[in-house]
Design a protein around this motif. Structure first.
Motif, PDB file in Angstrom:
ATOM      1  N   HIS A   1       0.714  -0.979   0.070  1.00 13.73           N
ATOM      2  CA  HIS A   1      -0.114  -0.090  -0.187  1.00 13.73           C
ATOM      3  C   HIS A   1       0.974   1.383  -0.052  1.00 13.73           C
ATOM      4  O   HIS A   1       1.865   1.401   0.885  1.00 13.73           O
ATOM      5  CB  HIS A   1      -0.864   0.172   1.478  1.00 13.73           C
ATOM      6  CG  HIS A   1      -1.637  -1.157   1.415  1.00 13.73           C
ATOM      7  ND1 HIS A   1      -2.803  -1.386   0.517  1.00 13.73           N
ATOM      8  CD2 HIS A   1      -1.597  -2.209   1.946  1.00 13.73           C
ATOM      9  CE1 HIS A   1      -3.655  -2.522   0.899  1.00 13.73           C
ATOM     10  NE2 HIS A   1      -2.637  -2.998   2.035  1.00 13.73           N
TER      11      HIS A   1
ATOM     12  N   LEU B   1      -3.939   6.620   0.835  1.00  9.31           N
ATOM     13  CA  LEU B   1      -4.999   5.660   1.559  1.00  9.31           C
ATOM     14  C   LEU B   1      -5.909   6.614   2.397  1.00  9.31           C
ATOM     15  O   LEU B   1      -5.343   7.750   2.823  1.00  9.31           O
ATOM     16  CB  LEU B   1      -4.180   4.446   2.608  1.00  9.31           C
ATOM     17  CG  LEU B   1      -3.634   3.427   2.327  1.00  9.31           C
ATOM     18  CD1 LEU B   1      -3.211   2.762   3.681  1.00  9.31           C
ATOM     19  CD2 LEU B   1      -4.265   2.651   1.196  1.00  9.31           C
TER      20      LEU B   1
ATOM     21  N   ASP C   1      -8.353   3.482   6.174  1.00  9.75           N
ATOM     22  CA  ASP C   1      -7.562   2.377   5.818  1.00  9.75           C
ATOM     23  C   ASP C   1      -6.142   2.665   6.205  1.00  9.75           C
ATOM     24  O   ASP C   1      -5.361   1.889   6.680  1.00  9.75           O
ATOM     25  CB  ASP C   1      -7.382   2.217   4.260  1.00  9.75           C
ATOM     26  CG  ASP C   1      -8.874   1.753   3.706  1.00  9.75           C
ATOM     27  OD1 ASP C   1      -9.468   1.095   4.434  1.00  9.75           O
ATOM     28  OD2 ASP C   1      -9.178   2.037   2.342  1.00  9.75           O
TER      29      ASP C   1
ATOM     30  N   ARG D   1      -6.278   1.465   9.836  1.00 11.75           N
ATOM     31  CA  ARG D   1      -6.062   0.090   9.918  1.00 11.75           C
ATOM     32  C   ARG D   1      -4.596  -0.406   9.420  1.00 11.75           C
ATOM     33  O   ARG D   1      -4.208  -1.224  10.188  1.00 11.75           O
ATOM     34  CB  ARG D   1      -7.052  -0.550   8.660  1.00 11.75           C
ATOM     35  CG  ARG D   1      -7.374  -1.943   8.804  1.00 11.75           C
ATOM     36  CD  ARG D   1      -8.458  -2.189   7.652  1.00 11.75           C
ATOM     37  NE  ARG D   1      -8.317  -3.633   7.369  1.00 11.75           N
ATOM     38  CZ  ARG D   1      -8.898  -4.653   8.175  1.00 11.75           C
ATOM     39  NH1 ARG D   1      -9.461  -4.222   9.202  1.00 11.75           N
ATOM     40  NH2 ARG D   1      -8.605  -5.741   8.105  1.00 11.75           N
TER      41      ARG D   1
END
Ligand SMILES: Nc1ncnc2c1ncn2[C@@H]1O[C@H](COP(=O)(O)OP(=O)(O)OP(=O)(O)O)[C@@H](O)[C@H]1O
Length: 265
Positions: A69, A74, A78, A81
């Motif tokens: 990622h 994000l 997200d 997370r």
């Protein structure tokens, strides 16, 4: 598999009207199970680099990828997370919550997002990876240490199982007798060890540690470094900033940061 990929990363700050790069075109990749250290004099950009990796700072240019990622791309949920589930962060400053006991501080990351964390059913959780990945690999075991890298229990979302894991981590760091104390009752070195337990609670794929042995004596340093080595051997990518020569004997690679530029030490 690359867990951390830093590509051409630069972060500038402005001081007295002129911009300077605190992190200057840095490239670094850390794979599953690798333990990497960064050394360097004070003010040379090490903490800035770690803050870029965890998304606390935005880059001026370049990218950071964590577990595939791009950090910064994000949305808030997200990113939260990723920070909670994928990254464990041992900061330089004390960040334990004053109104929670030591035990509850360690458990907190596992219950923070209101969804299962250290269980065996969430494909995103490192616990699954530890449980299933490369079954031929035999992590180095240390008969003197509790097994904090074992696969998560099947029903590890119950309060009991979370408490057991938190206590096992505190035990591994030799601070389990402080479980019911509050942060204000701890020394700096004890607080540091509790912070390490908290960072490991969710079995992160990437552990970031900013001077994890900063306040520790030689015995405590050895305990922490053996645990971090064991964590890497079980599959976590570990990135540590340190000034401590004793810590370097445990790592796979060492880099030096000099005025924002990263070179092999
Ligand atoms: N928000 C900021 N604004 C301006 N300059 C900053 C800011 N944060 C850090 N700096 C500067 O960036 C440079 C790198 O700082 P950084 O904290 O990354 O160094 P470090 O290598 O981690 O130091 P130490 O080992 O003392 O923790 C320093 O010159 C610092 O003064």
């Amino acid at each position: 598999m690359a867990i951390l990929e830093i590509h051409d990363l630069t972060r500038e700050f402005t001081r007295r009207g002129s911009a300077f790069p605190a992190v200057d075109h840095v490239n670094l990749t850390i794979d599953t199970g690798e333990f990497v250290a960064i050394v360097g004099r004070s003010g040379n950009g090490k903490s800035t680099l770690l803050n870029l990796v965890t998304g606390l700072l935005s880059p001026t240019s370049g990218t950071v990828r964590v577990d595939g990622h791009v950090v910064g791309s994000l949305n808030d949920r997200d990113m939260a997370r990723l920070r909670n589930r994928t990254i464990g962060f041992v900061t330089q400053s004390a960040t334990l919550l004053a109104n929670l006991t030591v035990l509850d501080n360690v458990i907190l990351p596992a219950v923070m997002l209101g969804e299962p964390a250290a269980d065996g059913n969430d494909d995103d959780t490192p616990s699954v990876r530890h449980a299933t990945q490369d079954t031929t690999a035999t992590p180095a075991t240390d008969p003197d240490m509790p097994d904090v890298i074992a696969p998560a229990e099947a029903d590890a979302t119950t309060e009991d199982a979370l408490t057991r894991r938190a206590r096992t981590l505190l035990d591994a760091l030799q601070v389990s007798d402080l479980a019911d104390c509050y942060p204000k009752e701890l020394s700096g070195g004890e607080m540091r060890r509790v912070s390490i337990a908290r960072a490991l609670m969710n079995r992160p794929k990437l552990l970031i540690a900013d001077e994890p042995t900063g306040d520790l004596d030689a015995d405590s340093t050895a305990i922490v470094m053996r645990l971090l080595r064991q964590t890497a051997d079980a599959g976590t990518a570990v990135l540590m900033v340190t000034h401590d020569p004793d810590a370097l004997g445990y790592v796979d690679r060492t880099y030096r940061m000099d005025r924002g530029v990263l070179t092999t030490a």
